[in-house]
Design a protein around this motif. Structure first.
Motif, PDB file in Angstrom:
ATOM      1  N   LYS A 126       0.660  -1.539  -0.112  1.00  0.00           N
ATOM      2  CA  LYS A 126       0.415   0.224   0.261  1.00  0.00           C
ATOM      3  C   LYS A 126       0.944   1.344  -0.141  1.00  0.00           C
ATOM      4  CE  LYS A 126      -3.828   0.170   2.596  1.00  0.00           C
ATOM      5  NZ  LYS A 126      -4.323  -0.167   3.805  1.00  0.00           N
ATOM      6  N   GLY A 127       0.430   2.247  -0.752  1.00  0.00           N
ATOM      7  CA  GLY A 127       1.816   4.203  -0.673  1.00  0.00           C
ATOM      8  C   GLY A 127       1.052   4.284  -1.451  1.00  0.00           C
ATOM      9  N   LEU A 128       1.627   5.257  -2.163  1.00  0.00           N
ATOM     10  CA  LEU A 128       1.512   6.321  -3.297  1.00  0.00           C
ATOM     11  C   LEU A 128       0.087   6.208  -4.054  1.00  0.00           C
ATOM     12  CD1 LEU A 128       1.676   9.559  -4.123  1.00  0.00           C
ATOM     13  CD2 LEU A 128       3.508   8.402  -4.941  1.00  0.00           C
ATOM     14  N   ASN A 134      -7.021   6.623  -5.731  1.00  0.00           N
ATOM     15  CA  ASN A 134      -8.824   6.688  -4.844  1.00  0.00           C
ATOM     16  C   ASN A 134      -9.121   4.821  -3.725  1.00  0.00           C
ATOM     17  OD1 ASN A 134      -9.137   9.788  -5.708  1.00  0.00           O
ATOM     18  ND2 ASN A 134     -10.385   8.612  -7.054  1.00  0.00           N
ATOM     19  N   GLN A 135      -7.917   4.043  -3.903  1.00  0.00           N
ATOM     20  CA  GLN A 135      -8.116   3.340  -2.614  1.00  0.00           C
ATOM     21  C   GLN A 135      -7.410   3.541  -1.967  1.00  0.00           C
ATOM     22  OE1 GLN A 135      -5.992   0.231  -5.048  1.00  0.00           O
ATOM     23  NE2 GLN A 135      -7.134   0.123  -6.719  1.00  0.00           N
ATOM     24  N   SER A 136      -6.762   4.421  -1.171  1.00  0.00           N
ATOM     25  CA  SER A 136      -6.374   4.392   0.030  1.00  0.00           C
ATOM     26  C   SER A 136      -6.517   5.794   0.714  1.00  0.00           C
ATOM     27  CB  SER A 136      -4.929   3.781  -0.152  1.00  0.00           C
ATOM     28  OG  SER A 136      -5.672   2.532   0.046  1.00  0.00           O
ATOM     29  N   THR A 137      -6.725   6.037   2.118  1.00  0.00           N
ATOM     30  CA  THR A 137      -6.460   7.712   2.439  1.00  0.00           C
ATOM     31  C   THR A 137      -5.274   8.251   2.180  1.00  0.00           C
ATOM     32  OG1 THR A 137      -7.248   7.356   4.443  1.00  0.00           O
ATOM     33  CG2 THR A 137      -8.943   7.729   2.966  1.00  0.00           C
ATOM     34  N   ILE A 138      -4.968   9.766   3.208  1.00  0.00           N
ATOM     35  CA  ILE A 138      -3.330   9.502   3.197  1.00  0.00           C
ATOM     36  C   ILE A 138      -2.867   8.707   4.604  1.00  0.00           C
ATOM     37  CG2 ILE A 138      -1.844  11.941   4.191  1.00  0.00           C
ATOM     38  CD1 ILE A 138      -3.717  13.148   1.821  1.00  0.00           C
ATOM     39  N   ASP A 139      -3.881   8.951   5.386  1.00  0.00           N
ATOM     40  CA  ASP A 139      -3.487   8.228   6.660  1.00  0.00           C
ATOM     41  C   ASP A 139      -3.383   6.549   6.526  1.00  0.00           C
ATOM     42  OD1 ASP A 139      -3.491  10.241   8.141  1.00  0.00           O
ATOM     43  OD2 ASP A 139      -5.808  10.751   8.100  1.00  0.00           O
ATOM     44  N   ILE A 153       6.395   6.745   3.543  1.00  0.00           N
ATOM     45  CA  ILE A 153       5.296   6.668   2.048  1.00  0.00           C
ATOM     46  C   ILE A 153       5.768   5.969   1.147  1.00  0.00           C
ATOM     47  CG2 ILE A 153       3.245   7.556   0.446  1.00  0.00           C
ATOM     48  CD1 ILE A 153       3.059   9.628   1.583  1.00  0.00           C
ATOM     49  N   GLY A 154       5.475   4.895   0.958  1.00  0.00           N
ATOM     50  CA  GLY A 154       5.903   3.890  -0.002  1.00  0.00           C
ATOM     51  C   GLY A 154       5.476   4.357  -1.426  1.00  0.00           C
ATOM     52  N   SER A 155       5.882   3.725  -2.319  1.00  0.00           N
ATOM     53  CA  SER A 155       5.281   3.479  -4.328  1.00  0.00           C
ATOM     54  C   SER A 155       4.399   2.729  -3.651  1.00  0.00           C
ATOM     55  CB  SER A 155       6.131   3.637  -5.364  1.00  0.00           C
ATOM     56  OG  SER A 155       6.603   1.977  -4.425  1.00  0.00           O
ATOM     57  N   LEU A 174      -2.437  16.100  -2.268  1.00  0.00           N
ATOM     58  CA  LEU A 174      -1.819  14.621  -1.214  1.00  0.00           C
ATOM     59  C   LEU A 174      -0.335  16.052  -0.483  1.00  0.00           C
ATOM     60  CD1 LEU A 174      -0.597  12.698  -0.220  1.00  0.00           C
ATOM     61  CD2 LEU A 174       0.701  12.197  -2.204  1.00  0.00           C
ATOM     62  N   LEU A 175      -0.057  16.981  -1.790  1.00  0.00           N
ATOM     63  CA  LEU A 175       0.752  17.967  -1.159  1.00  0.00           C
ATOM     64  C   LEU A 175       0.717  18.934  -0.578  1.00  0.00           C
ATOM     65  CD1 LEU A 175       3.731  17.682  -4.525  1.00  0.00           C
ATOM     66  CD2 LEU A 175       3.640  16.190  -2.058  1.00  0.00           C
ATOM     67  N   LYS A 176      -0.535  19.547  -1.133  1.00  0.00           N
ATOM     68  CA  LYS A 176      -1.136  20.565  -0.147  1.00  0.00           C
ATOM     69  C   LYS A 176      -1.015  20.036   1.105  1.00  0.00           C
ATOM     70  CE  LYS A 176      -4.426  24.057  -0.663  1.00  0.00           C
ATOM     71  NZ  LYS A 176      -6.302  24.078  -1.173  1.00  0.00           N
ATOM     72  N   GLU A 177      -1.505  19.173   1.475  1.00  0.00           N
ATOM     73  CA  GLU A 177      -2.108  18.723   2.595  1.00  0.00           C
ATOM     74  C   GLU A 177      -1.105  17.588   3.726  1.00  0.00           C
ATOM     75  OE1 GLU A 177      -3.672  16.577   5.990  1.00  0.00           O
ATOM     76  OE2 GLU A 177      -4.999  17.826   4.601  1.00  0.00           O
TER      77      GLU A 177
END
Length: 246
Positions: A126-128, A134-139, A153-155, A174-177
């Protein structure tokens, strides 16, 4: 003299300075012992008294002068081709930044040849790439490491369309958050001499570091970052000379 003149590889700082007007932010010394391919040892931490670790700390100091007005810095690290040590530089630089009480996030954004996760003993399930589709959230994709102040954060799984994924708006969101959570966001990208995956990240970064490796990079490699500066009107590109030895 003839051997040096005919040799296509870079062996001194002067030839780099003569070929470009870009600043050299530091010279990282070659570690005398053999380094395993997975970078399972972060040498700047495990060998803190070595010349190598001192040189990494010197680069860390010089980075503080770049984009000094930014509260949160996005630092993108790339090179011309694979094997020049950009992942190794990103790993050691981010770990030394974490030592000075900076909240640091290291992102493995090379979606074609992911290997940075091996340095922390993580899987790459699981990663970037999961976030971008849209399969995973940032957290869900942020992984705390065993080092204080350093997250990762892995690829993620290798996608069939890495270039298209990185050109989408998801990277900007992603970068903004992440800027609200971390002081330093270090991004290890794919080599720019081979594919265009890194361009969206380079254009959104506060500092771009281009790795040139002694005895590995050819003289033409120095022209690559200069070409990026001219084509994309960048003002934040700098060079890091890697694996220097007398």
């Amino acid at each position: 003299v003839l051997i040096r003149v005919l040799n296509p590889y870079i062996y001194d700082k002067e030839s780099v300075e003569a070929a470009t007007t870009l600043p050299i932010v530091g010279i990282i010394r070659k570690f005398p012992d053999k380094i395993d391919e997975d970078n399972s040892q972060i040498l700047a931490l495990s060998k803190p008294r070595s010349l190598f670790a001192e040189s990494v700390r010197a680069v860390r100091t010089n980075l503080s002068f770049l984009a000094a007005e930014k509260q949160s810095k996005v630092i993108c690290i790339t090179s011309e081709v694979a094997g020049e040590g950009k992942s190794f530089v990103a790993l050691n630089l981010s770990s030394t930044l974490a030592l000075i009480d900076k909240r640091v996030l290291l992102i493995g954004a090379d979606l074609r040849r992911p290997k940075l996760h091996k340095a922390f003993g993580f899987t790459n399930n699981k990663g970037l790439s999961n976030y971008l589709v849209n399969q995973s959230t940032i957290d869900e994709i942020i992984q705390p490491t065993q080092h204080k102040n350093l997250d990762f954060i892995g690829s993620g799984p290798i996608p069939p369309n890495p270039a298209e994924l990185l050109h989408q708006d998801g990277i900007a969101r992603l970068l903004k958050e992440l800027r609200t959570r971390y002081e330093i966001i270090m991004i290890d990208t794919a080599p720019v001499g081979l594919v265009s995956d890194s361009i969206p990240l380079i254009c959104q970064s506060d500092i771009n570091l281009f790795v040139v490796r002694y005895g590995k990079s050819r003289h033409g490699a120095v022209a690559v970052p200069q070409g990026l500066v001219n084509e994309y009107h960048l003002s934040n590109m700098a060079l890091v000379l890697n694996a220097f030895e007398e």
